[in-house]
Design a protein around this motif. Structure first.
Motif, PDB file in Angstrom:
ATOM      1  N   ALA A  93       0.953  -1.341   0.015  1.00 31.77           N
ATOM      2  CA  ALA A  93       0.031   0.173   0.062  1.00 31.77           C
ATOM      3  C   ALA A  93       0.905   1.152  -0.049  1.00 31.77           C
ATOM      4  O   ALA A  93       2.131   1.275   0.803  1.00 31.77           O
ATOM      5  CB  ALA A  93      -1.048  -0.099   1.259  1.00 31.77           C
ATOM      6  N   GLN A 104      -3.245   5.184   0.443  1.00 32.42           N
ATOM      7  CA  GLN A 104      -3.918   3.979   0.634  1.00 32.42           C
ATOM      8  C   GLN A 104      -3.881   3.680   2.203  1.00 32.42           C
ATOM      9  O   GLN A 104      -4.856   3.158   2.804  1.00 32.42           O
ATOM     10  CB  GLN A 104      -3.350   2.784  -0.179  1.00 32.42           C
ATOM     11  CG  GLN A 104      -3.884   2.836  -1.526  1.00 32.42           C
ATOM     12  CD  GLN A 104      -3.144   1.712  -2.338  1.00 32.42           C
ATOM     13  OE1 GLN A 104      -1.982   1.280  -1.972  1.00 32.42           O
ATOM     14  NE2 GLN A 104      -3.739   1.491  -3.488  1.00 32.42           N
ATOM     15  N   HIS A 121      -7.283   3.573   4.489  1.00 29.61           N
ATOM     16  CA  HIS A 121      -7.756   2.387   4.885  1.00 29.61           C
ATOM     17  C   HIS A 121      -7.286   2.162   6.190  1.00 29.61           C
ATOM     18  O   HIS A 121      -7.961   1.162   6.953  1.00 29.61           O
ATOM     19  CB  HIS A 121      -7.222   1.197   3.825  1.00 29.61           C
ATOM     20  CG  HIS A 121      -7.716   1.029   2.605  1.00 29.61           C
ATOM     21  ND1 HIS A 121      -9.389   1.032   2.313  1.00 29.61           N
ATOM     22  CD2 HIS A 121      -7.294   1.643   1.348  1.00 29.61           C
ATOM     23  CE1 HIS A 121      -9.362   1.141   1.157  1.00 29.61           C
ATOM     24  NE2 HIS A 121      -8.307   1.517   0.534  1.00 29.61           N
TER      25      HIS A 121
END
Length: 311
Positions: free
Chosen positions: A215, A219, A223
């Motif tokens: 990631a 990201q 998340h």
């Protein structure tokens, strides 16, 4: 040889529970009871009394027996024949929208940058948080110095282009935006510190695991970091709504909340402790202000707590 009895594996150890002594109970009662009593006496009772007085007509002078109950007449007058109410409610909603659009995301951006442990981050935090220490009244005086039509910083920097002087604080279409800009400058540091405290509580192992999975920074923030900031988001929401609706000092210093700077808090003050001294009418305005704040806060808190209570 003496035999020693061993407890079988997997047997849970018994934890000793310490019983509270009488003195401990007294201390806990005082620590929890005194703040509760003060909150009820200084916050909840006056708030409930204000709601009750909003259905009455009382000048504030004389005994309680002089209070005349008028039902919904105060609210009817506010929405029909009170000309200051529409612009005040409009300005408060604009103030709330601007606080959501500027200080909240920009404070989050600054907090994310400072959380990267850059050099002199402590110094940057102190500088950015410094406006929060200043009172809104002082921010109001600074607003006059910056946006004054003749001696203000803005007009002097622009050099009074073509001899035209912009009256930032006298123009009712401009002064509200100039004042909100200064209020946002103060609010950004407050939001930054709240988000920075939330970022410090995010588990670094979660970020490392997401990074190992490939990631990128965006990201990871979307998340991992952002879901972990849910409790802080609730605090920021409540603080933003409260700060935007209770704005008073900064506009009252400039022109006493008139000529384009009308706010609900100013109307409440003018009617309760002003020359008119209409306690019932001012209490009705205060009740409307309370309802507006709860209309934004309660639904969001309920939705957040429902999500947290789900298994």
């Amino acid at each position: 040889m003496t035999e020693v009895e061993l407890a079988p594996r997997g047997t849970p150890k018994r934890r000793r529970t310490r019983r509270l002594s009488g003195w401990d109970r007294v201390v806990i009662t005082l620590m929890a009871g005194v703040p509760t009593l003060l909150t009820v006496a200084l916050v909840w009772l006056p708030a409930l009394a204000s709601v009750g007085l909003s259905f009455s007509s009382w000048s504030g002078y004389g005994s309680v027996s002089s209070i005349q109950w008028v039902g919904l007449e105060n609210y009817k007058n506010i929405f029909t024949i009170y000309p200051e109410f529409p612009p005040a409610i409009e300005h408060n909603l604009e103030w709330l929208a601007v606080f959501f659009c500027l200080p909240a995301p920009f404070g989050l951006f600054l907090a994310v940058q400072l959380d990267k442990r850059i050099r002199f981050s402590r110094l940057y935090q102190s500088i950015l948080f410094l406006p929060v220490v200043l009172s809104l009244a002082l921010i109001g005086f600074m607003t006059e110095l910056i946006f004054s039509p003749t001696q203000g910083l803005i007009n002097n920097l622009t050099g009074h282009t073509h001899g035209h002087v912009t009256d930032w604080l006298g123009n009712p279409h401009l002064n509200i935006w100039a004042v909100m800009l200064m209020a946002c400058w103060r609010q950004t540091g407050y939001v930054m510190v709240l988000f920075l405290a939330g970022l410090k509580s995010v588990d670094p192992s979660l970020k490392e695991a997401a990074s190992l999975d490939g990631a990128n920074g965006r990201q990871i923030f979307r998340h991992v970091t952002w879901p972990s900031l849910r409790p802080i988001n609730v605090v920021v929401l409540v603080v933003t709504v409260i700060e935007s609706l209770r704005a008073f000092d900064i506009v009252y210093v400039i022109n006493k909340g008139t000529d384009g700077l009308e706010l609900l808090s100013v109307l409440v003050t003018d009617n309760i402790i002003g020359e008119a001294s209409r306690i019932g009418f001012g209490s009705a305005l205060a009740t409307i202000l309370l309802v507006i704040s709860l209309a934004f806060i309660v639904p969001y808190l309920v939705s957040v707590f429902r999500k947290d209570s789900r298994p």
